[in-house]
Design an enzyme around this catalytic site. Structure first.
Site, mmCIF file in Angstrom:
data_model
loop_
_atom_site.group_PDB
_atom_site.id
_atom_site.type_symbol
_atom_site.label_atom_id
_atom_site.label_comp_id
_atom_site.label_asym_id
_atom_site.label_seq_id
_atom_site.Cartn_x
_atom_site.Cartn_y
_atom_site.Cartn_z
ATOM 1 N N THR A 147 0.863 -1.194 0.000
ATOM 2 C CA THR A 147 0.000 0.000 0.000
ATOM 3 C C THR A 147 0.893 1.236 0.000
ATOM 4 O OG1 THR A 147 -0.149 -0.102 2.423
ATOM 5 C CG2 THR A 147 -1.943 -1.109 1.156
ATOM 6 N N CYS B 211 7.307 2.099 6.791
ATOM 7 C CA CYS B 211 6.076 2.362 7.531
ATOM 8 C C CYS B 211 5.890 3.828 7.913
ATOM 9 C CB CYS B 211 6.027 1.492 8.789
ATOM 10 S SG CYS B 211 5.922 -0.272 8.454
ATOM 11 N N LYS C 88 5.216 6.734 5.070
ATOM 12 C CA LYS C 88 3.961 6.642 4.313
ATOM 13 C C LYS C 88 2.742 6.600 5.221
ATOM 14 C CE LYS C 88 3.488 1.613 3.583
ATOM 15 N NZ LYS C 88 2.139 1.484 4.177
#
Length: 438
Positions: free
Chosen positions: A86, A263, A266
């Site tokens: 993602t 992590c 974003k």
């Protein structure tokens, strides 16, 4: 239990392997046929301590296998995890959910009997509802429960984190799904790992909120480091002094060049965008992201200032390229900003990282030179910069280092050396969060 893990990236591969080590039958699925072939041969595409042995052991035991056929894997599974990427979407910073949605459509068409579909990917609040809608559109008769089960794995310590977690967050209000998820994680009951059952939206928020809070702690101590340098304090002692307060705790209070990785950058950005669209802006997190980017940009200037002479033509040795030790992950690493800043000023950059140089070559400019060891990196350099706190850098032969460097200047952006150890040997030493950089 029979588990299908869709996606063999960092989260999917670690999670699937650990589930198989619990005794579950796991199939890890990926569209990349060459990646599946390599995994089936025992070739691990990421660096994570202990993962290669764990994969080989469970493949040999028949509990873990790798495949490209999603349909067959899902049809045979009781639990299907979505663990695809993602990344931040270009232009607006939102999480790109295209891979998640595509996986949901394929799962809907393949599911057979009651199936629990679990989002392991880090996704914005409301994604579980979107997945449910997609599945209903694709297969109105499908007997599926959608659950959120965010991951809290630290790169470099992911296996330990999975097997001895602080908590396991499960977002569902479906009693059948709750029963399945409880059985899935039952092997951890001996470790007394708490299962926290919440609503699905709450589980999705917990993941983002956790990462944003930790990023905030890092940014806080980095700004305190700047203040220490101006007023004559020592940020390491400040961090220890406040970290002993159990309400605060000592973790993530290590001053440095800014946070990076897969992590924090974003996820803080995605949470910030979600909050803005919801009409509840998170001003604190907005500031955290701005300060962190500014800090990474400032680290290159710190190195230039340490050399004290026109930098063009000088050589800087950079030790550590990955965003943290015990990983080969270069995503948003502070080293990227530092190296680019030095190159922009005409500095020649030579770099060394114990495991990250292959990944570094993909993201750093071609003119960067790579060395075979820390000492080879330092030879003939005008300045040595420690960017990543690998254990291999914590006990360097300082006397040997001094003979190798053209100029005895060390910029320690992780404060892994006591200043006296270097200053006493005639080095010019610049750390982080100490008066006058010392």
């Amino acid at each position: 239990m029979r588990v299908a893990m869709i996606g063999t990236g960092y989260v999917g591969l670690v999670s699937g392997t650990c589930f198989s080590d619990f005794g579950h039958e796991v199939v890890c699925v990926d569209k990349d046929a060459s990646k599946i072939e390599r995994l089936s041969r025992g070739e691990i595409p990421i660096f994570e301590p202990g993962l290669d042995d764990l994969v080989r052991r469970n493949v040999a035991a028949g509990r873990l296998r790798f495949a490209t056929d999603l349909t067959q894997a899902v049809r045979q599974a009781e639990v299907v995890f979505i663990a695809v990427g993602t990344p931040s979407r270009r232009g607006d910073g939102h999480a790109d959910l295209s891979y998640v949605h595509a996986a949901a459509r394929e799962i809907a068409r393949a599911a057979n009997g009651f199936t629990v579909v679990v989002t392991k990917s880090t996704v914005p609040v409301g994604t579980g509802t979107d997945i449910e809608h997609i599945i209903r559109e694709e297969a109105p008769e499908a007997d599926i429960a959608v659950v959120s089960n965010p991951e809290f794995l630290r790169e470099g310590a992911a296996i330990e984190d999975f097997k001895r977690p602080d908590r396991i967050v499960i977002g569902t209000e479906d009693p059948r799904a709750r029963e399945v998820m409880t059985a899935l994680y039952r092997p951890l009951s001996l470790n007394a790992a708490p299962l926290l059952f919440t609503e699905r939206n709450t589980a999705e928020l917990i993941k983002y909120a956790s990462n944003a809070f930790l990023a905030m702690k890092i940014t806080f101590i980095n700004e305190m480091a700047d203040l220490c340098e101006k007023v004559g304090g020592n940020v390491q002692e400040v961090a220890r002094g406040i970290g002993l307060d159990r309400r605060i705790g000592p973790k993530f209070l290590h001053a440095g060049p800014g946070y990076g990785g897969s992590c924090f950058p974003k996820d803080t950005l995605a949470l910030m965008r979600t909050a803005q669209e919801a009409g509840a802006p998170l001003r604190l997190i907005e500031t955290v992201t701005t300060v962190n980017e500014s800090r990474k940009a400032a680290m290159g200037r710190r190195v230039i200032e340490a050399m004290g002479t026109p930098p063009r033509g000088a050589t800087v040795a950079v030790l550590g390229l990955t965003f943290k030790p015990n990983t080969d992950d270069m995503r948003d690493s502070p080293a990227i900003n530092i190296v680019q800043s030095l190159l922009d000023r005409g500095v020649q950059v030579r770099a060394y990282d114990p495991v990250g140089m292959d990944e570094a070559r993909k993201v750093l400019p071609a003119e960067v030179e790579y060395a075979a060891s820390a000492y080879a990196c330092a030879e003939g350099a005008d300045c040595l910069v420690i960017v990543t706190e690998w254990d291999a850098f914590r006990a360097l032969d300082l006397d040997r280092l001094k003979t190798l460097l053209r100029r005895p200047i060390v910029v320690d952006l992780r404060n892994i050396y006591p200043p006296a150890d270097l200053i006493g040997r005639g080095f010019k030493y610049v750390g982080v969060g100490r008066p006058n950089g010392e």
